[in-house]
Design a protein around this motif. Structure first.
Motif, PDB file in Angstrom:
ATOM      1  N   SER A   1       0.839  -1.194   0.000  1.00 28.88           N
ATOM      2  CA  SER A   1       0.000   0.000   0.000  1.00 28.88           C
ATOM      3  C   SER A   1       0.877   1.249   0.000  1.00 28.88           C
ATOM      4  O   SER A   1       1.730   1.423   0.868  1.00 28.88           O
ATOM      5  N   TYR A   2       0.645   2.068  -0.987  1.00 28.32           N
ATOM      6  CA  TYR A   2       1.385   3.334  -1.079  1.00 28.32           C
ATOM      7  C   TYR A   2       0.496   4.476  -0.597  1.00 28.32           C
ATOM      8  O   TYR A   2       0.547   5.574  -1.128  1.00 28.32           O
ATOM      9  N   SER A   3      -0.344   4.158   0.408  1.00 28.45           N
ATOM     10  CA  SER A   3      -1.393   5.105   0.794  1.00 28.45           C
ATOM     11  C   SER A   3      -0.859   6.467   1.253  1.00 28.45           C
ATOM     12  O   SER A   3      -1.548   7.470   1.138  1.00 28.45           O
ATOM     13  N   LEU A   4       0.371   6.497   1.788  1.00 31.99           N
ATOM     14  CA  LEU A   4       0.881   7.772   2.300  1.00 31.99           C
ATOM     15  C   LEU A   4       1.652   8.568   1.251  1.00 31.99           C
ATOM     16  O   LEU A   4       2.052   9.701   1.517  1.00 31.99           O
ATOM     17  N   LEU A   5       1.868   7.954   0.094  1.00 37.19           N
ATOM     18  CA  LEU A   5       2.770   8.595  -0.870  1.00 37.19           C
ATOM     19  C   LEU A   5       2.275   9.985  -1.293  1.00 37.19           C
ATOM     20  O   LEU A   5       3.020  10.969  -1.201  1.00 37.19           O
ATOM     21  N   TYR A   6       1.029  10.059  -1.736  1.00 45.66           N
ATOM     22  CA  TYR A   6       0.548  11.368  -2.196  1.00 45.66           C
ATOM     23  C   TYR A   6       0.466  12.384  -1.046  1.00 45.66           C
ATOM     24  O   TYR A   6       0.942  13.522  -1.193  1.00 45.66           O
ATOM     25  N   PRO A   7      -0.110  11.993   0.139  1.00 48.10           N
ATOM     26  CA  PRO A   7      -0.123  12.978   1.236  1.00 48.10           C
ATOM     27  C   PRO A   7       1.278  13.489   1.591  1.00 48.10           C
ATOM     28  O   PRO A   7       1.458  14.677   1.853  1.00 48.10           O
ATOM     29  N   LEU A   8       2.266  12.611   1.574  1.00 45.67           N
ATOM     30  CA  LEU A   8       3.630  13.041   1.918  1.00 45.67           C
ATOM     31  C   LEU A   8       4.176  14.002   0.855  1.00 45.67           C
ATOM     32  O   LEU A   8       4.809  15.010   1.178  1.00 45.67           O
ATOM     33  N   LEU A   9       3.909  13.689  -0.405  1.00 49.27           N
ATOM     34  CA  LEU A   9       4.387  14.566  -1.485  1.00 49.27           C
ATOM     35  C   LEU A   9       3.647  15.904  -1.450  1.00 49.27           C
ATOM     36  O   LEU A   9       4.238  16.964  -1.713  1.00 49.27           O
ATOM     37  N   ASP A  10       2.367  15.836  -1.115  1.00 47.21           N
ATOM     38  CA  ASP A  10       1.569  17.061  -1.031  1.00 47.21           C
ATOM     39  C   ASP A  10       2.103  17.962   0.088  1.00 47.21           C
ATOM     40  O   ASP A  10       2.251  19.182  -0.097  1.00 47.21           O
ATOM     41  N   LEU A  11       2.422  17.354   1.226  1.00 52.18           N
ATOM     42  CA  LEU A  11       2.975  18.137   2.336  1.00 52.18           C
ATOM     43  C   LEU A  11       4.334  18.725   1.956  1.00 52.18           C
ATOM     44  O   LEU A  11       4.612  19.893   2.218  1.00 52.18           O
ATOM     45  N   THR A  12       5.165  17.902   1.320  1.00 53.09           N
ATOM     46  CA  THR A  12       6.505  18.360   0.923  1.00 53.09           C
ATOM     47  C   THR A  12       6.406  19.588   0.029  1.00 53.09           C
ATOM     48  O   THR A  12       7.069  20.605   0.254  1.00 53.09           O
ATOM     49  N   THR A  13       5.563  19.488  -0.982  1.00 47.43           N
ATOM     50  CA  THR A  13       5.498  20.562  -1.971  1.00 47.43           C
ATOM     51  C   THR A  13       4.693  21.770  -1.474  1.00 47.43           C
ATOM     52  O   THR A  13       4.834  22.858  -2.009  1.00 47.43           O
ATOM     53  N   SER A  14       3.871  21.552  -0.450  1.00 46.94           N
ATOM     54  CA  SER A  14       3.183  22.705   0.142  1.00 46.94           C
ATOM     55  C   SER A  14       4.132  23.487   1.035  1.00 46.94           C
ATOM     56  O   SER A  14       4.091  24.713   1.084  1.00 46.94           O
ATOM     57  N   LEU A  15       4.993  22.759   1.744  1.00 49.58           N
ATOM     58  CA  LEU A  15       5.966  23.433   2.611  1.00 49.58           C
ATOM     59  C   LEU A  15       7.043  24.123   1.794  1.00 49.58           C
ATOM     60  O   LEU A  15       7.583  25.140   2.197  1.00 49.58           O
ATOM     61  N   ASP A  16       7.394  23.535   0.652  1.00 53.24           N
ATOM     62  CA  ASP A  16       8.418  24.136  -0.212  1.00 53.24           C
ATOM     63  C   ASP A  16       7.949  24.051  -1.664  1.00 53.24           C
ATOM     64  O   ASP A  16       8.242  23.078  -2.363  1.00 53.24           O
TER      65      ASP A  16
ATOM     66  N   LEU B   1       6.595  10.427 -11.007  1.00 51.74           N
ATOM     67  CA  LEU B   1       7.007   9.109 -11.514  1.00 51.74           C
ATOM     68  C   LEU B   1       6.619   8.010 -10.530  1.00 51.74           C
ATOM     69  O   LEU B   1       6.131   6.949 -10.923  1.00 51.74           O
ATOM     70  N   PHE B   2       6.831   8.293  -9.245  1.00 46.27           N
ATOM     71  CA  PHE B   2       6.468   7.298  -8.227  1.00 46.27           C
ATOM     72  C   PHE B   2       4.957   7.020  -8.281  1.00 46.27           C
ATOM     73  O   PHE B   2       4.533   5.872  -8.232  1.00 46.27           O
TER      74      PHE B   2
ATOM     75  N   PRO C   1      -1.768   7.750 -12.148  1.00 47.29           N
ATOM     76  CA  PRO C   1      -1.344   8.864 -12.997  1.00 47.29           C
ATOM     77  C   PRO C   1      -2.168  10.128 -12.784  1.00 47.29           C
ATOM     78  O   PRO C   1      -1.694  11.238 -13.008  1.00 47.29           O
ATOM     79  N   ASP C   2      -3.419   9.942 -12.307  1.00 43.94           N
ATOM     80  CA  ASP C   2      -4.254  11.122 -12.039  1.00 43.94           C
ATOM     81  C   ASP C   2      -3.623  11.987 -10.938  1.00 43.94           C
ATOM     82  O   ASP C   2      -3.565  13.220 -11.043  1.00 43.94           O
ATOM     83  N   LEU C   3      -3.112  11.313  -9.894  1.00 47.84           N
ATOM     84  CA  LEU C   3      -2.466  12.066  -8.815  1.00 47.84           C
ATOM     85  C   LEU C   3      -1.127  12.647  -9.277  1.00 47.84           C
ATOM     86  O   LEU C   3      -0.717  13.720  -8.824  1.00 47.84           O
ATOM     87  N   ALA C   4      -0.466  11.925 -10.199  1.00 52.19           N
ATOM     88  CA  ALA C   4       0.793  12.440 -10.753  1.00 52.19           C
ATOM     89  C   ALA C   4       0.520  13.768 -11.470  1.00 52.19           C
ATOM     90  O   ALA C   4       1.267  14.744 -11.308  1.00 52.19           O
ATOM     91  N   ILE C   5      -0.579  13.803 -12.225  1.00 55.56           N
ATOM     92  CA  ILE C   5      -0.923  15.044 -12.937  1.00 55.56           C
ATOM     93  C   ILE C   5      -1.309  16.145 -11.942  1.00 55.56           C
ATOM     94  O   ILE C   5      -0.899  17.302 -12.092  1.00 55.56           O
ATOM     95  N   THR C   6      -2.059  15.764 -10.907  1.00 57.23           N
ATOM     96  CA  THR C   6      -2.440  16.756  -9.882  1.00 57.23           C
ATOM     97  C   THR C   6      -1.189  17.388  -9.259  1.00 57.23           C
ATOM     98  O   THR C   6      -1.105  18.613  -9.090  1.00 57.23           O
ATOM     99  N   LEU C   7      -0.222  16.532  -8.941  1.00 58.92           N
ATOM    100  CA  LEU C   7       1.019  17.024  -8.314  1.00 58.92           C
ATOM    101  C   LEU C   7       1.785  17.938  -9.280  1.00 58.92           C
ATOM    102  O   LEU C   7       2.271  19.003  -8.889  1.00 58.92           O
ATOM    103  N   LEU C   8       1.867  17.523 -10.541  1.00 59.65           N
ATOM    104  CA  LEU C   8       2.608  18.328 -11.521  1.00 59.65           C
ATOM    105  C   LEU C   8       1.898  19.656 -11.800  1.00 59.65           C
ATOM    106  O   LEU C   8       2.545  20.685 -12.004  1.00 59.65           O
ATOM    107  N   GLU C   9       0.570  19.609 -11.806  1.00 61.79           N
ATOM    108  CA  GLU C   9      -0.176  20.862 -12.014  1.00 61.79           C
ATOM    109  C   GLU C   9       0.048  21.822 -10.842  1.00 61.79           C
ATOM    110  O   GLU C   9       0.117  23.034 -11.034  1.00 61.79           O
TER     111      GLU C   9
END
Lengths: 268, 296
Positions: free
Chosen positions: B83-98, B110-111, B123-131
């Motif tokens: 389960s990669y359940s924390l991956l997007y929340p962690l990336l979201d926090l990272t990119t919100s802080l910086d 890519l992850f 890939p939908d979340l990948a696009i959300t993150l890139l946007e």
């Protein structure tokens, strides 16, 4: 002036005797260990992380020194009763307070200077060890001189914290002074929220009070340009000058207040 | 050294040895039942940004390291339930802080897009993150190209991908090959040659070793897709000549269709399940991307 200098030097010597400068060893070890470990733990951006870590460590070590030494500056002399012999000498209370402040300021400056030297040494080493192709991708060189802009504002922030700690130490116990100083430092980072308080409250009085507090309380978030310098974003010279001036004026205000309080204290 | 100092030193050594011994004993007697390790106490980027005081960049680094560890740890785990359940929340926090943490957007996308078991297949979340990255860095052709890439590679939506490539080509600093890439994607989207061109350009221009390695892996996957097509054609030829389907590679070798058991570009033998040729799940190239259209 020479009296103030003598008091300042004695404070600095006392800090050295109290092994305050030992934190420099921790700082150097922390940075060197981190520069190795970060490469193992993350994917890319090692230099960015070391830059962040170094600036945060300089600010944190400095903050701890400023608060925990600053709160004891006056209180220690009173507690030891050495204040009686000090004030019986040709030393005014103003000179005593300003000298104490300058002494801790010198301690902080020496600390920060040594930490910055270690910081740049680690960054220069990382830069030299990185292949040219990878270096081309960096937004700024590893040992970027622009980082000094953040360091300069950190120094002013630390001097401001020292002034706050010293002010509280003129009339309060060290424990309470520490709580009040750290509390003010935390509030100072939420300062921007006070400015926009009217957006979340209906009461114009509450909004007005919040707005007044925004202007009166020290705005510590203004001294934070770490993010900008690490990402090589421009920090206008005017911003640096106005923020430094703001810090200096606030320090002067606190020193005047500290002198005023201390001058009225009765040690009989 | 005076006797007293020796006594102190020996006492300390004995106590340290006892502590080490007890620690070893504790290890052998079994650990307590571990609680869930997939915990993220603060999920709101706004709250975390405020709580970080002036240390938001450093906290972003911490969350980035945690995201990399979460992704790598889950990918390498041998458990059945990845389960990669924390991956997007962690990336979201990272990119919100910086918001300028460009690597977190690029690696993160890519992850996120990687299909199971190598990733969450989002890939939908990948696009959300890139946007989100594009919103924070509006002049970045790299983010625009990366969004087009997700549409190209994971959705096989070539017209949309071509639009993003076209948009990237008009941004400041965009490489000269971006415009032709947009045209090729629109005209020949889905052809492996087009995909090859895309990955070759990424391999050439990537500045991080991880990206270069990823591009090399994708190019090897494209080679593997070609090889799978060739092997499938050989299986058909064998079947039409002998009247029976080959069930092992050995049968093909004995009849001279192959010199030996075929291996994929990583050197791992291909699997033959019925009439289907596929990668061994142990291969570093597994799983192959969804059909990348026509071979040439």
């Amino acid at each position: 002036m020479s009296t103030i200098w003598k008091v300042a030097v004695s404070v600095f010597r006392e800090s050295v005797r109290d092994k305050v400068l030992y934190n420099l060893v921790f700082f150097a070890v922390l940075l060197m260990a981190a520069s190795y470990l970060i490469g193992q733990l993350t994917a890319g951006q090692d230099v960015k992380i070391i830059k962040d870590l170094g600036l945060a460590a300089i600010a944190t070590f400095g903050l701890l020194i400023a608060v925990f030494i600053g709160i004891g500056l006056v209180w220690k002399e009173v507690e030891r009763r050495s204040i009686y012999s000090l004030l019986s000498k040709p030393l005014t209370r103003q000179q005593f307070i300003v000298g104490k402040y300058c002494g801790l300021g010198i301690t902080l400056l020496v600390n920060v200077a040594a930490m910055v030297a270690a910081y740049y040494a680690v960054l220069a080493y990382m830069g030299a060890m990185t292949p040219q192709a990878a270096r081309d991708a960096w937004v700024a060189p590893a040992a970027d001189p622009a980082l000094l802009q953040a360091v300069a504002l950190i120094v002013i922030e630390l001097l401001l914290v020292t002034a706050i700690a010293l002010f509280f130490s003129t009339f309060s116990s060290p424990f309470l002074s520490a709580i009040l100083t750290l509390g003010l430092w935390v509030i100072g980072h939420f300062n921007a929220d006070l400015r926009n308080f009217q957006a979340v409250v209906d009461s114009p009085v509450a909004a007005g009070v919040a707005r007044a507090l925004y202007y009166v309380l020290p705005n510590f978030s203004a001294f934070d340009v770490k993010h900008q310098v690490v990402h090589a974003l421009p920090v206008p010279a005017m911003y640096l000058v106005s923020t430094a001036a703001y810090g200096c004026v606030y320090i002067a205000l606190l020193l005047v207040a500290a002198v005023a309080v201390f001058s009225r204290r009765d040690f009989k | 050294m005076p006797t007293r100092a020796w006594t102190t030193a020996l006492t300390m050594a004995a106590l340290l040895a006892s502590a080490v011994g007890l620690q070893a004993l504790r290890e052998r007697t079994g650990a307590l039942t571990a609680g869930p390790d997939n915990l993220l106490y603060v999920r709101s980027p706004e709250v975390l940004r405020r709580l970080s005081l002036s240390f938001d960049s450093l906290l972003a680094d911490v969350y980035w390291i945690r995201a990399v560890q979460h992704y790598g740890g889950t990918k390498l785990s041998t458990g059945p339930d990845k389960s990669y359940s924390l991956l997007y929340p962690l990336l979201d926090l990272t990119t919100s802080l910086d918001p300028q943490f460009t690597i977190a957007y690029h690696f993160g996308s890519l992850f996120l897009a990687e299909p199971p078991p190598g990733g969450p297949g989002r890939p939908d979340l990948a696009i959300t993150l890139l946007e989100k990255g594009l919103a924070a860095n509006p002049d970045s052709w790299e983010f625009t190209q990366a969004i087009g890439f997700v549409h190209y590679w994971w959705y096989q939506d070539y017209p949309t991908a071509a639009q993003w490539f076209q948009r990237a080509s008009m941004m400041p600093g965009a490489p000269v090959w971006m415009q032709p890439l947009a045209a090729v994607t629109l005209a020949e989207g889905g052809r492996r040659d087009g995909s090859r061109l895309l990955w070759q350009q990424i391999a050439k221009t990537a500045q991080e070793d991880w990206f270069k390695a990823e591009a090399a892996r994708r190019l090897a996957q494209l080679d593997a897709l070609d090889q799978v097509d060739q092997l499938t054609a050989i299986l058909r030829a064998y079947e039409s000549r002998t009247g029976e389907a080959a069930t092992t590679w050995n049968a093909l070798v004995q009849r001279g269709y192959l010199r030996g058991a075929p291996v994929d570009p990583s050197g791992t033998p291909y699997r033959l399940d019925g009439q289907a040729v596929g990668l061994d799940p142990r291969s570093p190239l597994y799983p192959l991307p969804k059909q990348q259209g026509r071979p040439r």
